[in-house]
Design a protein around this motif. Structure first.
Motif, PDB file in Angstrom:
ATOM      1  N   GLN A  37       1.430  -0.994  -0.530  1.00 49.27           N
ATOM      2  CA  GLN A  37       0.591  -0.192  -0.075  1.00 49.27           C
ATOM      3  C   GLN A  37       0.912   1.467  -0.152  1.00 49.27           C
ATOM      4  OE1 GLN A  37      -4.071   0.698   1.901  1.00 49.27           O
ATOM      5  NE2 GLN A  37      -2.544   1.996   3.198  1.00 49.27           N
ATOM      6  N   THR A  54       1.114   5.343  -0.062  1.00 48.11           N
ATOM      7  CA  THR A  54       0.328   7.166   0.443  1.00 48.11           C
ATOM      8  C   THR A  54       1.414   7.195  -0.324  1.00 48.11           C
ATOM      9  OG1 THR A  54      -0.198   5.857   2.253  1.00 48.11           O
ATOM     10  CG2 THR A  54      -0.700   8.011   2.076  1.00 48.11           C
ATOM     11  N   CYS A  59       1.844  11.366  -0.996  1.00 44.91           N
ATOM     12  CA  CYS A  59       0.988  12.846  -0.207  1.00 44.91           C
ATOM     13  C   CYS A  59       1.429  13.814  -0.926  1.00 44.91           C
ATOM     14  CB  CYS A  59       1.959  12.613   1.265  1.00 44.91           C
ATOM     15  SG  CYS A  59       2.117  11.455   2.781  1.00 44.91           S
ATOM     16  N   LYS A  92      -7.642  10.079  -0.680  1.00 47.82           N
ATOM     17  CA  LYS A  92      -8.007  10.704   0.710  1.00 47.82           C
ATOM     18  C   LYS A  92      -7.369  11.798   1.017  1.00 47.82           C
ATOM     19  CE  LYS A  92      -4.915   9.000   3.933  1.00 47.82           C
ATOM     20  NZ  LYS A  92      -4.742   7.732   4.743  1.00 47.82           N
ATOM     21  N   GLU A 126      -3.771   6.913  -2.884  1.00 50.48           N
ATOM     22  CA  GLU A 126      -3.621   5.597  -2.533  1.00 50.48           C
ATOM     23  C   GLU A 126      -3.268   4.384  -3.129  1.00 50.48           C
ATOM     24  OE1 GLU A 126      -5.316   4.295   1.252  1.00 50.48           O
ATOM     25  OE2 GLU A 126      -4.063   5.119   2.476  1.00 50.48           O
ATOM     26  N   TYR A 181      -2.896   0.644  -4.566  1.00 53.33           N
ATOM     27  CA  TYR A 181      -2.396  -0.547  -3.402  1.00 53.33           C
ATOM     28  C   TYR A 181      -2.121  -1.684  -4.819  1.00 53.33           C
ATOM     29  CZ  TYR A 181      -3.167  -4.724  -0.390  1.00 53.33           C
ATOM     30  OH  TYR A 181      -3.220  -5.333   0.337  1.00 53.33           O
TER      31      TYR A 181
END
Length: 322
Positions: free
Chosen positions: A195, A197, A199, A223, A228, A230
């Motif tokens: 995963q 993330t 930013c 988000k 994100e 995956y």
């Protein structure tokens, strides 16, 4: 010559920092990268830490002021005398004269501990595997390479846990990319899920066009303050290549770097390859070569530059910034 591009990779002990870094150095070229570990800036050796009952994770156990000073020198194209810490016996060696190459990669425990350290880096990566996987990796490494027993490694992990919670994990909030490899259905390390993330502190490549949500396990979602991605450890044949190709398309000026393979790692002396690791390394590589292009064109960093027209600007200039 433009200043070097600075990459910081932070994570707890055994989180995979060296595995990530090794592939990047191989692709960029060892002669193009100045690479070191911030463990070299420990204040106390192993015996002194035991006497003081302090762990290397505690900022007070490290010369972070000197580390910040040295990062500033390297960013300013100046050489440093880098201290050396020897994991083999927990002592310090002679300092080494180090000059900055086109890329500077610093990996370690506390690289994002404060604002001065964090802002030294153009790209900030935090490795955040689940604790059971990190413990497995640390036992595997420390027993095979550093001469510890399994019980010794596990006892040290437990002793360090309060400092991990207090000092290491909060640094994930200063990262541009947070990477979390996870066990899939099997224990096979070639097929770990990941995963990512991404930013919004950096402009990341848009992969929504090649990631079909829910179709084959690949998920691209939004988000607050981040995107994100995956990546399942077991992808249908060719899907990882499609993602990699989409990222390479965003950096035409660096396609010559494709001569080296990403995603390779070793267990003992055996060489393995992971598609999810390759995607992670390629995303980091994207940010490194993009930052290099921006700096070569006179920009200060990709945080303050419109990278959407980067390929066109490079084409107008008539040469590769790498």
């Amino acid at each position: 010559m433009p200043r070097p591009v600075m990459l910081g990779i932070v994570g707890d002990s055994g989180s995979g920092k060296t595995t990530i870094t090794r592939g990047l150095v191989r692709v960029l070229g060892e002669d193009q990268v100045t690479h070191f570990c911030t463990d070299d800036y420990h204040r106390y050796d192993r015996r002194q830490r035991a006497e003081r009952d302090i762990t290397p994770l505690d900022p007070e156990c490290n010369h972070l002021d000197i580390l910040a000073q040295h990062l500033g020198h390297l960013r300013g194209k100046d050489p440093i005398m880098r201290p050396t810490y020897q994991h083999s016996d927990g002592t310090f060696g002679a300092p080494e004269y180090m000059t900055p190459a086109r890329f500077v990669v610093a990996e370690g425990l506390l690289g994002f501990h404060n604002r001065e350290l964090s802002e030294s880096f153009d790209v900030r990566v935090y490795l955040d595997p689940p604790e059971d996987l990190r413990r497995h990796w640390k036992v595997q490494r420390d027993c095979s390479r550093r001469g510890y027993t399994t019980d010794q490694v596990l006892a040290e992990i437990d002793r360090r846990e309060p400092d991990s919670e207090r000092w290491i994990r909060p640094q994930r909030h200063h990262a541009d990319l947070v990477v979390s490899f996870r066990r899939a259905e099997s224990e096979d390390q070639e097929h770990l899920d990941c995963q990512l993330t991404l930013c919004d502190s950096l402009p990341h490549p848009d992969l929504s066009g090649v990631v079909d949500e829910g179709g084959d396990g690949l998920v691209w979602s939004e988000k607050p303050g981040a995107m994100e991605l995956y990546v399942p450890g077991r992808l249908p044949a060719g899907r990882a290549s499609e993602i990699e190709e989409a990222i390479w398309e965003k950096m035409h000026f660096a396609r010559h770097l494709r001569e080296e393979r990403l995603g390779e790692f070793t267990i003992g002396t055996d060489l393995h390859r992971s598609d999810s690791l390759a995607v992670v390394q390629l995303l980091i590589l994207y940010h490194l070569v993009t930052a290099r292009a921006v700096v070569s064109l006179g920009g200060s960093s990709t945080r303050e530059f419109d990278v959407s027209s980067l390929n066109e600007l490079i084409a107008e200039g008539g040469h590769s910034p790498l």
